[in-house]
Design a protein around this motif. Structure first.
Motif, PDB file in Angstrom:
ATOM      1  N   PRO A   1       0.809  -1.228   0.000  1.00  0.00           N
ATOM      2  CA  PRO A   1       0.000   0.000   0.000  1.00  0.00           C
ATOM      3  C   PRO A   1       0.841   1.278   0.000  1.00  0.00           C
ATOM      4  CG  PRO A   1      -0.140  -1.079   2.142  1.00  0.00           C
ATOM      5  CD  PRO A   1       0.585  -2.013   1.222  1.00  0.00           C
ATOM      6  N   LEU A   2       2.030   1.211   0.588  1.00  0.00           N
ATOM      7  CA  LEU A   2       2.884   2.404   0.601  1.00  0.00           C
ATOM      8  C   LEU A   2       3.304   2.799  -0.815  1.00  0.00           C
ATOM      9  CD1 LEU A   2       5.158   1.549   3.670  1.00  0.00           C
ATOM     10  CD2 LEU A   2       3.102   2.968   3.615  1.00  0.00           C
ATOM     11  N   ASN A   3       3.680   1.820  -1.612  1.00  0.00           N
ATOM     12  CA  ASN A   3       4.079   2.122  -2.990  1.00  0.00           C
ATOM     13  C   ASN A   3       2.889   2.492  -3.868  1.00  0.00           C
ATOM     14  OD1 ASN A   3       7.007   1.924  -3.338  1.00  0.00           O
ATOM     15  ND2 ASN A   3       6.719  -0.123  -2.521  1.00  0.00           N
ATOM     16  N   ILE A   4       1.737   1.910  -3.605  1.00  0.00           N
ATOM     17  CA  ILE A   4       0.532   2.305  -4.340  1.00  0.00           C
ATOM     18  C   ILE A   4       0.226   3.777  -4.060  1.00  0.00           C
ATOM     19  CG2 ILE A   4      -1.972   2.003  -4.533  1.00  0.00           C
ATOM     20  CD1 ILE A   4      -1.434  -1.026  -3.978  1.00  0.00           C
ATOM     21  N   ALA A   5       0.304   4.169  -2.797  1.00  0.00           N
ATOM     22  CA  ALA A   5       0.043   5.565  -2.430  1.00  0.00           C
ATOM     23  C   ALA A   5       1.060   6.496  -3.092  1.00  0.00           C
ATOM     24  CB  ALA A   5       0.085   5.722  -0.911  1.00  0.00           C
ATOM     25  N   GLU A   6       2.328   6.103  -3.082  1.00  0.00           N
ATOM     26  CA  GLU A   6       3.350   6.942  -3.729  1.00  0.00           C
ATOM     27  C   GLU A   6       3.096   7.055  -5.223  1.00  0.00           C
ATOM     28  OE1 GLU A   6       7.580   7.110  -2.536  1.00  0.00           O
ATOM     29  OE2 GLU A   6       7.053   5.328  -1.355  1.00  0.00           O
ATOM     30  N   GLY A   7       2.751   5.950  -5.860  1.00  0.00           N
ATOM     31  CA  GLY A   7       2.483   5.978  -7.296  1.00  0.00           C
ATOM     32  C   GLY A   7       1.295   6.855  -7.641  1.00  0.00           C
ATOM     33  N   ALA A   8       0.247   6.755  -6.848  1.00  0.00           N
ATOM     34  CA  ALA A   8      -0.950   7.568  -7.101  1.00  0.00           C
ATOM     35  C   ALA A   8      -0.657   9.056  -6.929  1.00  0.00           C
ATOM     36  CB  ALA A   8      -2.083   7.138  -6.183  1.00  0.00           C
ATOM     37  N   ALA A   9       0.295   9.383  -6.086  1.00  0.00           N
ATOM     38  CA  ALA A   9       0.627  10.786  -5.838  1.00  0.00           C
ATOM     39  C   ALA A   9       1.541  11.370  -6.912  1.00  0.00           C
ATOM     40  CB  ALA A   9       1.286  10.929  -4.462  1.00  0.00           C
ATOM     41  N   GLU A  10       2.101  10.525  -7.745  1.00  0.00           N
ATOM     42  CA  GLU A  10       2.994  10.997  -8.804  1.00  0.00           C
ATOM     43  C   GLU A  10       2.203  11.582  -9.969  1.00  0.00           C
ATOM     44  OE1 GLU A  10       6.170  11.376  -9.021  1.00  0.00           O
ATOM     45  OE2 GLU A  10       6.700  10.396  -7.141  1.00  0.00           O
ATOM     46  N   PHE A  11       2.809  12.536 -10.646  1.00  0.00           N
ATOM     47  CA  PHE A  11       2.193  13.125 -11.823  1.00  0.00           C
ATOM     48  C   PHE A  11       2.751  12.508 -13.101  1.00  0.00           C
ATOM     49  CE2 PHE A  11       1.615  16.391  -8.586  1.00  0.00           C
ATOM     50  CZ  PHE A  11       0.249  16.570  -8.680  1.00  0.00           C
ATOM     51  N   SER A  12       4.002  12.149 -13.063  1.00  0.00           N
ATOM     52  CA  SER A  12       4.654  11.570 -14.225  1.00  0.00           C
ATOM     53  C   SER A  12       4.185  10.134 -14.439  1.00  0.00           C
ATOM     54  CB  SER A  12       6.171  11.598 -14.006  1.00  0.00           C
ATOM     55  OG  SER A  12       6.811  10.622 -14.794  1.00  0.00           O
ATOM     56  N   PRO A  13       3.746   9.795 -15.637  1.00  0.00           N
ATOM     57  CA  PRO A  13       3.327   8.413 -15.900  1.00  0.00           C
ATOM     58  C   PRO A  13       4.451   7.405 -15.629  1.00  0.00           C
ATOM     59  CG  PRO A  13       2.623   9.841 -17.683  1.00  0.00           C
ATOM     60  CD  PRO A  13       3.511  10.663 -16.797  1.00  0.00           C
ATOM     61  N   GLY A  14       5.665   7.763 -15.973  1.00  0.00           N
ATOM     62  CA  GLY A  14       6.791   6.865 -15.728  1.00  0.00           C
ATOM     63  C   GLY A  14       6.994   6.586 -14.256  1.00  0.00           C
TER      64      GLY A  14
ATOM     65  N   PHE B   1       6.355   3.024  -9.318  1.00  0.00           N
ATOM     66  CA  PHE B   1       5.855   2.717  -7.971  1.00  0.00           C
ATOM     67  C   PHE B   1       4.825   1.584  -7.985  1.00  0.00           C
ATOM     68  CE2 PHE B   1       7.663   6.876  -6.872  1.00  0.00           C
ATOM     69  CZ  PHE B   1       8.382   6.493  -5.746  1.00  0.00           C
ATOM     70  N   TYR B   2       3.975   1.546  -9.007  1.00  0.00           N
ATOM     71  CA  TYR B   2       3.015   0.446  -9.092  1.00  0.00           C
ATOM     72  C   TYR B   2       3.748  -0.883  -9.295  1.00  0.00           C
ATOM     73  CZ  TYR B   2      -0.703   3.969  -9.512  1.00  0.00           C
ATOM     74  OH  TYR B   2      -1.565   5.012  -9.286  1.00  0.00           O
ATOM     75  N   ARG B   3       4.831  -0.850 -10.060  1.00  0.00           N
ATOM     76  CA  ARG B   3       5.615  -2.076 -10.248  1.00  0.00           C
ATOM     77  C   ARG B   3       6.332  -2.472  -8.961  1.00  0.00           C
ATOM     78  NH1 ARG B   3       9.466  -1.983 -14.765  1.00  0.00           N
ATOM     79  NH2 ARG B   3       9.423  -4.228 -14.510  1.00  0.00           N
ATOM     80  N   TYR B   4       6.792  -1.500  -8.176  1.00  0.00           N
ATOM     81  CA  TYR B   4       7.378  -1.830  -6.862  1.00  0.00           C
ATOM     82  C   TYR B   4       6.332  -2.532  -5.997  1.00  0.00           C
ATOM     83  CZ  TYR B   4      11.301   1.480  -7.633  1.00  0.00           C
ATOM     84  OH  TYR B   4      12.401   2.146  -8.092  1.00  0.00           O
ATOM     85  N   ALA B   5       5.121  -1.995  -5.997  1.00  0.00           N
ATOM     86  CA  ALA B   5       4.042  -2.592  -5.205  1.00  0.00           C
ATOM     87  C   ALA B   5       3.747  -4.007  -5.693  1.00  0.00           C
ATOM     88  CB  ALA B   5       2.783  -1.726  -5.283  1.00  0.00           C
ATOM     89  N   LEU B   6       3.702  -4.168  -7.005  1.00  0.00           N
ATOM     90  CA  LEU B   6       3.431  -5.477  -7.589  1.00  0.00           C
ATOM     91  C   LEU B   6       4.507  -6.487  -7.172  1.00  0.00           C
ATOM     92  CD1 LEU B   6       2.325  -5.926 -11.256  1.00  0.00           C
ATOM     93  CD2 LEU B   6       3.881  -7.529 -10.207  1.00  0.00           C
ATOM     94  N   ARG B   7       5.767  -6.085  -7.255  1.00  0.00           N
ATOM     95  CA  ARG B   7       6.861  -6.997  -6.881  1.00  0.00           C
ATOM     96  C   ARG B   7       6.838  -7.314  -5.390  1.00  0.00           C
ATOM     97  NH1 ARG B   7      10.559  -4.007 -10.982  1.00  0.00           N
ATOM     98  NH2 ARG B   7      10.728  -2.522  -9.297  1.00  0.00           N
ATOM     99  N   SER B   8       6.511  -6.340  -4.562  1.00  0.00           N
ATOM    100  CA  SER B   8       6.422  -6.594  -3.119  1.00  0.00           C
ATOM    101  C   SER B   8       5.295  -7.572  -2.814  1.00  0.00           C
ATOM    102  CB  SER B   8       6.197  -5.290  -2.351  1.00  0.00           C
ATOM    103  OG  SER B   8       7.339  -4.477  -2.432  1.00  0.00           O
ATOM    104  N   CYS B   9       4.193  -7.426  -3.531  1.00  0.00           N
ATOM    105  CA  CYS B   9       3.074  -8.335  -3.321  1.00  0.00           C
ATOM    106  C   CYS B   9       3.456  -9.745  -3.770  1.00  0.00           C
ATOM    107  CB  CYS B   9       1.845  -7.830  -4.072  1.00  0.00           C
ATOM    108  SG  CYS B   9       0.320  -8.587  -3.496  1.00  0.00           S
ATOM    109  N   ALA B  10       4.129  -9.869  -4.897  1.00  0.00           N
ATOM    110  CA  ALA B  10       4.590 -11.173  -5.369  1.00  0.00           C
ATOM    111  C   ALA B  10       5.565 -11.793  -4.363  1.00  0.00           C
ATOM    112  CB  ALA B  10       5.245 -11.044  -6.738  1.00  0.00           C
ATOM    113  N   GLU B  11       6.431 -10.970  -3.796  1.00  0.00           N
ATOM    114  CA  GLU B  11       7.364 -11.447  -2.774  1.00  0.00           C
ATOM    115  C   GLU B  11       6.603 -11.972  -1.553  1.00  0.00           C
ATOM    116  OE1 GLU B  11      11.035  -9.912   0.072  1.00  0.00           O
ATOM    117  OE2 GLU B  11       9.938  -8.453  -1.127  1.00  0.00           O
ATOM    118  N   SER B  12       5.569 -11.249  -1.147  1.00  0.00           N
ATOM    119  CA  SER B  12       4.806 -11.691   0.022  1.00  0.00           C
ATOM    120  C   SER B  12       4.100 -13.022  -0.242  1.00  0.00           C
ATOM    121  CB  SER B  12       3.817 -10.610   0.472  1.00  0.00           C
ATOM    122  OG  SER B  12       2.751 -10.487  -0.436  1.00  0.00           O
ATOM    123  N   VAL B  13       3.629 -13.225  -1.469  1.00  0.00           N
ATOM    124  CA  VAL B  13       3.008 -14.507  -1.826  1.00  0.00           C
ATOM    125  C   VAL B  13       4.044 -15.624  -1.733  1.00  0.00           C
ATOM    126  CG1 VAL B  13       1.978 -15.835  -3.717  1.00  0.00           C
ATOM    127  CG2 VAL B  13       1.174 -13.523  -3.240  1.00  0.00           C
ATOM    128  N   ALA B  14       5.242 -15.368  -2.228  1.00  0.00           N
ATOM    129  CA  ALA B  14       6.301 -16.378  -2.153  1.00  0.00           C
ATOM    130  C   ALA B  14       6.649 -16.698  -0.697  1.00  0.00           C
ATOM    131  CB  ALA B  14       7.539 -15.889  -2.904  1.00  0.00           C
TER     132      ALA B  14
END
Length: 156
Positions: free
Chosen positions: A78-91, A96-109
């Motif tokens: 959720p921290l990276n999702i919040a940071e990504g949503a607060a960004e203006f630049s699409p990149g 940040f959304y990819r950081y969140a995705l990787r952290s979630c995948a790590e937690s599943v593992a």
């Protein structure tokens, strides 16, 4: 609430004075809703963090390093999702959304490892794993949408 304003002496008589600071009533102050608060993926990731907390507490008794890693990975989502949503630049949003995705995948593992070594039962594993897989799916879609919409402006 009052804060000290100063002190001194008038002749032999000491004195202090305070400056009153008005504190607004929280019911009268409208707090703006954040962008990330409105995202379903953010809300689900907060719920997921709550679900995994019980597992983390159980792991702490036996596998402290695994528990710490799960705590970091789960809270990072959720921290990276919040940071990504607060960004203006699409990149930056995508990053940040990819950081969140990787952290979630790590937690599943981590949940899979904990289940495999007998540290959590199948029911808790499944209960935690299902929302995580949904979060990964949602984040994957969000990354694709931002890239499709603003692909030419995203740094490669």
């Amino acid at each position: 609430m009052e804060v000290p304003g100063g002190s001194g002496r008038i002749g032999a008589i000491p004195f202090t004075f305070t400056i009153p600071i008005p504190i607004p009533n929280p019911r009268q102050v409208a707090m703006p809703e954040s962008r990330f608060d409105r995202l379903d993926v953010y809300r689900l990731s907060i719920a997921y963090a709550g679900l995994t907390y019980e597992v983390i507490q159980e792991l702490r008794r036996r596998e402290t390093s695994l528990a710490d890693q799960l705590m970091r990975a789960t809270s990072s989502v959720p921290l990276n999702i919040a940071e990504g949503a607060a960004e203006f630049s699409p990149g930056d949003k995508v990053r940040f959304y990819r950081y969140a995705l990787r952290s979630c995948a790590e937690s599943v593992a981590i949940l899979d490892v904990a289940r495999e070594i007998g540290q959590i039962d199948a029911m808790k594993h499944s209960t935690c794993r299902e929302p995580a897989i949904r979060i990964i799916s949602m984040l994957t879609r969000m990354v694709a949408v931002v890239r499709d919409r603003d692909g030419d402006r995203i740094r490669k």
